[in-house]
Scaffold this active site. Structure first.
Site, PDB file in Angstrom:
ATOM      1  N   VAL A 136       0.836  -1.208   0.000  1.00  0.00           N
ATOM      2  CA  VAL A 136       0.000   0.000   0.000  1.00  0.00           C
ATOM      3  C   VAL A 136       0.873   1.261   0.000  1.00  0.00           C
ATOM      4  O   VAL A 136       0.611   2.213  -0.744  1.00  0.00           O
ATOM      5  CB  VAL A 136      -0.982   0.000   1.202  1.00  0.00           C
ATOM      6  CG1 VAL A 136      -1.853   1.250   1.176  1.00  0.00           C
ATOM      7  CG2 VAL A 136      -1.872  -1.245   1.157  1.00  0.00           C
TER       8      VAL A 136
ATOM      9  N   GLU B  43      -9.832   6.257   5.992  1.00  0.00           N
ATOM     10  CA  GLU B  43     -10.777   5.720   4.993  1.00  0.00           C
ATOM     11  C   GLU B  43     -10.342   4.341   4.473  1.00  0.00           C
ATOM     12  O   GLU B  43     -11.177   3.458   4.237  1.00  0.00           O
ATOM     13  CB  GLU B  43     -10.891   6.711   3.821  1.00  0.00           C
ATOM     14  CG  GLU B  43     -11.839   6.304   2.719  1.00  0.00           C
ATOM     15  CD  GLU B  43     -13.288   6.191   3.184  1.00  0.00           C
ATOM     16  OE1 GLU B  43     -13.889   7.213   3.488  1.00  0.00           O
ATOM     17  OE2 GLU B  43     -13.815   5.049   3.221  1.00  0.00           O
TER      18      GLU B  43
ATOM     19  N   VAL C   9     -10.967   0.247   6.092  1.00  0.00           N
ATOM     20  CA  VAL C   9     -12.098  -0.671   5.861  1.00  0.00           C
ATOM     21  C   VAL C   9     -12.507  -0.571   4.392  1.00  0.00           C
ATOM     22  O   VAL C   9     -12.678   0.524   3.858  1.00  0.00           O
ATOM     23  CB  VAL C   9     -13.327  -0.307   6.721  1.00  0.00           C
ATOM     24  CG1 VAL C   9     -14.461  -1.305   6.485  1.00  0.00           C
ATOM     25  CG2 VAL C   9     -12.983  -0.243   8.194  1.00  0.00           C
TER      26      VAL C   9
ATOM     27  N   GLU D 222      -2.542 -14.964   1.986  1.00  0.00           N
ATOM     28  CA  GLU D 222      -1.214 -14.935   2.624  1.00  0.00           C
ATOM     29  C   GLU D 222      -0.742 -16.366   2.887  1.00  0.00           C
ATOM     30  O   GLU D 222      -1.557 -17.281   3.007  1.00  0.00           O
ATOM     31  CB  GLU D 222      -1.333 -14.233   3.998  1.00  0.00           C
ATOM     32  CG  GLU D 222      -1.941 -12.867   3.973  1.00  0.00           C
ATOM     33  CD  GLU D 222      -0.937 -11.778   3.667  1.00  0.00           C
ATOM     34  OE1 GLU D 222       0.282 -12.049   3.699  1.00  0.00           O
ATOM     35  OE2 GLU D 222      -1.384 -10.655   3.374  1.00  0.00           O
TER      36      GLU D 222
ATOM     37  N   LYS E 126     -12.506  -4.806  11.066  1.00  0.00           N
ATOM     38  CA  LYS E 126     -13.184  -3.846  10.190  1.00  0.00           C
ATOM     39  C   LYS E 126     -14.611  -3.563  10.675  1.00  0.00           C
ATOM     40  O   LYS E 126     -15.053  -2.409  10.663  1.00  0.00           O
ATOM     41  CB  LYS E 126     -13.189  -4.375   8.752  1.00  0.00           C
ATOM     42  CG  LYS E 126     -11.782  -4.395   8.138  1.00  0.00           C
ATOM     43  CD  LYS E 126     -11.754  -5.173   6.836  1.00  0.00           C
ATOM     44  CE  LYS E 126     -10.395  -5.143   6.167  1.00  0.00           C
ATOM     45  NZ  LYS E 126     -10.290  -6.106   5.057  1.00  0.00           N
TER      46      LYS E 126
HETATM   47  N1  HSE Z   1      -6.525  -9.426   3.697  1.00  0.00           N
HETATM   48  C1  HSE Z   1      -7.459  -8.382   3.474  1.00  0.00           C
HETATM   49  C2  HSE Z   1      -8.601  -8.905   2.556  1.00  0.00           C
HETATM   50  C3  HSE Z   1      -6.784  -7.204   2.851  1.00  0.00           C
HETATM   51  O1  HSE Z   1      -8.459 -10.031   2.038  1.00  0.00           O
HETATM   52  O2  HSE Z   1      -9.612  -8.258   2.406  1.00  0.00           O
HETATM   53  C4  HSE Z   1      -7.511  -5.906   2.973  1.00  0.00           C
HETATM   54  O3  HSE Z   1      -7.665  -5.501   4.307  1.00  0.00           O
END
Ligand code: HSE
Length: 403
Positions: free
Chosen positions: A12, A124, A127, A185, A200
């Site tokens: 990011v 912002e 989430v 991951e 979130k």
């Molecule tokens: N691992 C998270 C997802 C990334 O798959 O939505 C974004 O927060």
């Protein structure tokens, strides 16, 4: 010139530098001032990277530089992101973050720190990645009383569930394929166990209900127990299984939970597939509004961070209003929360339906998809009553909530 520092040059953070670079002219037109990245804080060096010369390893360089007005925090994790964000705010710099762990844990406190120092803490991108949802809650929906906010907030699990549905595969097979493609991951726990969605929905519930909702209080169930057979049942029922994260008012109580649900095609979240996210807000005057888009990924998330950076530049010298009081909202124990349940039970169809009626009251039969078991859907019942009946009935192979 607006000088920005980025802390954390991962996916990011590097996206933020790219968005600022690519859209520099547009940003300049908008702000009537140029914007540039002056420093990038990271433990690593990036030889050959176009931003190589901006890399620094010492946070003090950023916090002590009076030219830096805005700090982007894309480090992830709570420490040292918390200490760096706090010090930057105390030094009179606005902070824009994509870090949901930090916002869920310390968001209310950092918002207060920002206010005390006449700067902003914007989040912002924490989430829904690039989907505008924090600003609608903070601005567009302020005339509303929010009754429910329910979302598909995790792209990885939505991708896995979509492929399980489309290809009839089991969870483990799809997870492996998603890992090979880089969508999941290597350690997928935070996504597949629902922890990411939990952070979130804690943030969204805090905004929707105006008080701190602690993520540790939110009942959280992931998708690891969902099987190819569950998906077959969902298909014959005309439903999809989705990992929903929800905060809901029910009289005086607020319930918050993350769990897989079977939803039908009338539900607007039904069409949210693959890595996309969707957030459905139900409020008392407006009714339902839906927010949909790319909930993860380098440029969509970076775009939301840069929008915050622009907003921070616009608000220089003032603190934007926020709806998040740090006093805690104690969410109610879900044992009194009412749901319908899809239940799979060992035995013949006759035995299962008879047992269903005996222990769960009137149940709706579901067409059989495999031998040796059958399934039904209960009427609406409290979670605790369901657990009690399930224990007494025995022979339950699995259960999924139905919306
Ligand atoms: N691992 C998270 C997802 C990334 O798959 O939505 C974004 O927060």
């Amino acid at each position: 010139m607006i000088q920005v520092a980025i802390m954390g040059y991962g996916t990011v953070g590097s996206g933020v530098a790219e968005v600022i670079h690519t859209n520099r002219e547009g940003i300049k037109r908008e702000l009537k001032e140029d914007m540039e990245v002056k420093y990038i804080l990271d433990l690593r060096d990036f030889p050959g990277d176009p931003e190589e010369k901006k890399i620094v390893h010492d946070f003090d360089i950023i916090v002590n530089d009076p030219e830096i007005d805005i700090v982007v925090e894309t480090m992830g994790g709570v420490h040292p992101a918390y200490e760096f964000s706090k010090r930057a705010l105390e030094a009179g710099k606005s902070v824009c973050t994509s870090n949901k762990e930090l916002v869920a844990s310390c968001g209310a406190e950092l918002l207060e720190t920002a206010k005390e120092h006449n700067v902003n803490y914007f989040y912002e991108a924490s989430v829904g990645g690039g989907i505008p949802i924090i600003r609608p809650l903070n601005y567009a929906l302020t005339a509303e009383i929010i009754e429910e906010i329910t979302g598909i907030l995790n792209g990885t699990t939505n991708y896995i569930l979509t492929r399980m549905k489309n290809e009839g595969l089991d969870f483990a097979e799809v997870l492996k394929a998603a890992q090979d493609l880089g969508y999941a991951e290597k350690n997928p726990e935070a996504d597949v166990e629902g922890y990411d969605a939990c952070r979130k929905i804690a943030i969204l519930s805090s905004l929707a209900f105006c008080h701190q909702v602690d993520y540790k209080d939110i009942y959280t169930e992931g998708i690891t127990k969902i099987t190819a057979t569950d998906i077959k049942y969902a298909n014959v029922m005309g439903r999809s299984i989705k990992l929903l994260a929800s905060g809901r008012r029910d009289g005086k109580n607020v319930y918050a939970m993350v769990a897989p649900f079977m939803i039908d095609s009338q539900n607007p979240l039904y069409m949210v597939n693959d890595v996309y996210n969707g957030i459905l807000v139900r409020s008392n005057m407006l009714g339902e509004t839906m927010y949909y888009g790319k909930g993860a990924g380098k440029l969509p998330t970076a775009s939301a961070v840069v929008a915050d950076v622009i907003d921070a530049a616009r608000h220089k010298g003032t603190t934007a209003k926020f709806l998040w009081d740090k006093s805690k909202l104690q969410v109610a124990d879900i044992k009194h929360c009412k749901n319908r349940f899809f239940v799979r039970m060992e035995g013949s169809r006759e035995e299962v339906l008879a047992k269903g009626a005996a222990y769960f009251g009137a149940v709706e039969p579901v067409a059989s998809v495999v031998a040796g078991e059958a399934a039904f859907v209960t009427g609406e019942m409290e979670e605790a009553a369901f657990e009690e009946a399930a224990k007494k009935a025995g022979g339950i192979i699995g259960r999924i909530r139905v919306k």
